[in-house]
Design a protein around this motif. Structure first.
Motif, mmCIF file in Angstrom:
data_model
loop_
_atom_site.group_PDB
_atom_site.id
_atom_site.type_symbol
_atom_site.label_atom_id
_atom_site.label_comp_id
_atom_site.label_asym_id
_atom_site.label_seq_id
_atom_site.Cartn_x
_atom_site.Cartn_y
_atom_site.Cartn_z
ATOM 1 N N GLY A 96 -3.038 13.106 9.143
ATOM 2 C CA GLY A 96 -3.353 11.877 9.856
ATOM 3 C C GLY A 96 -3.374 10.653 8.970
ATOM 4 O O GLY A 96 -2.911 9.573 9.363
ATOM 5 N N ALA A 97 -3.885 10.786 7.754
ATOM 6 C CA ALA A 97 -3.957 9.638 6.844
ATOM 7 C C ALA A 97 -2.563 9.153 6.466
ATOM 8 O O ALA A 97 -2.316 7.946 6.356
ATOM 9 C CB ALA A 97 -4.747 10.016 5.593
ATOM 10 N N ALA A 98 -1.635 10.095 6.260
ATOM 11 C CA ALA A 98 -0.265 9.711 5.940
ATOM 12 C C ALA A 98 0.373 8.970 7.106
ATOM 13 O O ALA A 98 1.097 7.983 6.905
ATOM 14 C CB ALA A 98 0.554 10.956 5.592
ATOM 15 N N TYR A 99 0.122 9.429 8.322
ATOM 16 C CA TYR A 99 0.682 8.758 9.506
ATOM 17 C C TYR A 99 0.143 7.340 9.628
ATOM 18 O O TYR A 99 0.895 6.392 9.853
ATOM 19 C CB TYR A 99 0.343 9.560 10.754
ATOM 20 N N PRO A 104 3.152 2.256 10.287
ATOM 21 C CA PRO A 104 3.426 0.823 10.529
ATOM 22 C C PRO A 104 4.597 0.293 9.715
ATOM 23 O O PRO A 104 5.376 -0.536 10.198
ATOM 24 C CB PRO A 104 2.101 0.151 10.110
ATOM 25 N N ILE A 105 4.745 0.783 8.470
ATOM 26 C CA ILE A 105 5.849 0.315 7.628
ATOM 27 C C ILE A 105 7.187 0.757 8.201
ATOM 28 O O ILE A 105 8.132 -0.042 8.314
ATOM 29 C CB ILE A 105 5.666 0.839 6.189
ATOM 30 N N PHE A 106 7.279 2.029 8.598
ATOM 31 C CA PHE A 106 8.538 2.533 9.137
ATOM 32 C C PHE A 106 8.857 1.901 10.487
ATOM 33 O O PHE A 106 10.026 1.638 10.791
ATOM 34 C CB PHE A 106 8.483 4.054 9.262
ATOM 35 N N GLN A 107 7.837 1.658 11.300
ATOM 36 C CA GLN A 107 8.075 1.025 12.586
ATOM 37 C C GLN A 107 8.530 -0.421 12.418
ATOM 38 O O GLN A 107 9.229 -0.955 13.277
ATOM 39 C CB GLN A 107 6.801 1.070 13.439
#
Length: 263
Positions: A96-99, A104-107
């Motif tokens: 969860g922390a990685a997500y 937000p950066i990838f989106q």
């Protein structure tokens, strides 16, 4: 109605799938030919002129050189995207922390058109093979990351909790439950990624390289308005794109993912 009457012969079933698109294709070619002849166009080619132009490229060997160059760039860039995107997507979906950190950066990066990266790629890597490979990587890695992450998030949590209650180690749970459950979503991401990659390599070759099908289009246009070769290259690009998608869809027949595609 008897069972025998309802049985569809395999040959008839295959013809039922093949004949409709062939008929539509035949109508399109006939209309194309009729319009060119009716308008007496001196520039736009007839279907037969496109065929003869393609045969000209086959005979002198340049067509195969351009196809090989484009396929090499797509294979290298897409292969790198698979090696990076799938593990990263699994990690983001599982942790969860990685997500929360990276999503937000990838989106933010994902909506940027791959074509917009062309000046950056040329600035970083110059005009050569690395630039289109980078563009293909950028264009195809994000669909793989997003689709893989989404696949992990859509796993029914009841199964994960049940496995945890039975004391199944997280490493075993990840290998034997999570990865098989996510494979159908990974295949969808691969289909999207390979389609975008094939689109991007053609655009990159039209701008920055001197080989490949994209370069063939621009070179044919600039060298005497050879629109027969332009249209031939466009048709070849579409045909290869269809074949690449079909090859990717073969992964749906794997035993580990067949459950998702049973009809």
């Amino acid at each position: 109605m008897s069972a025998n009457a309802r049985t569809v012969h395999p040959l008839g079933e295959r013809l039922g799938k093949v004949l409709p698109p062939l008929m539509v294709l035949g109508v399109v070619v006939a209309v194309w030919w009729a319009v060119v002849v009716k308008t007496e166009s001196a520039i736009f080619p007839t279907p037969w002129q496109v065929v003869t132009g393609a045969m000209e490229l086959v005979e002198d060997g340049t067509l195969w050189e351009h196809i090989r160059a484009s396929l090499f760039r797509v294979g290298a860039g897409f292969g790198l995207a698979v090696l990076v995107g799938i593990p990263l997507g699994l990690w983001m979906g599982w942790v969860g922390a990685a997500y929360r950190t990276f999503n937000p950066i990838f989106q933010m990066l994902r909506p940027i058109s791959p074509i917009a990266w062309i000046p950056v790629a040329i600035l970083w890597f110059g005009v050569g093979e690395v630039s289109p490979i980078f563009l293909i990587f950028i264009s195809s890695v994000f669909p793989l990351i997003v689709q893989t992450t989404s696949g992990v998030h859509t796993i029914d949590r009841r199964y994960l909790r049940a496995a945890a209650n039975f004391g199944v180690p997280r490493s075993v749970l990840f290998r034997q439950v999570v990865i098989p459950a996510v494979l159908p979503e990974i295949i969808v991401g691969m289909r999207i990624g390979i389609g975008v990659a094939w689109l991007v390599v053609v655009a990159a070759e039209m701008i920055a390289l001197r080989s490949g099908l994209g370069y063939l289009i621009m070179d044919s246009r600039n060298a005497g308005n050879r629109y027969d070769l332009v249209i031939a290259a466009m048709i070849i690009i579409g045909t290869i794109g269809l074949m690449l998608d079909g090859i990717t869809r073969l992964l749906e027949k794997l035993k580990t993912v067949r459950w998702r595609y049973v009809r």
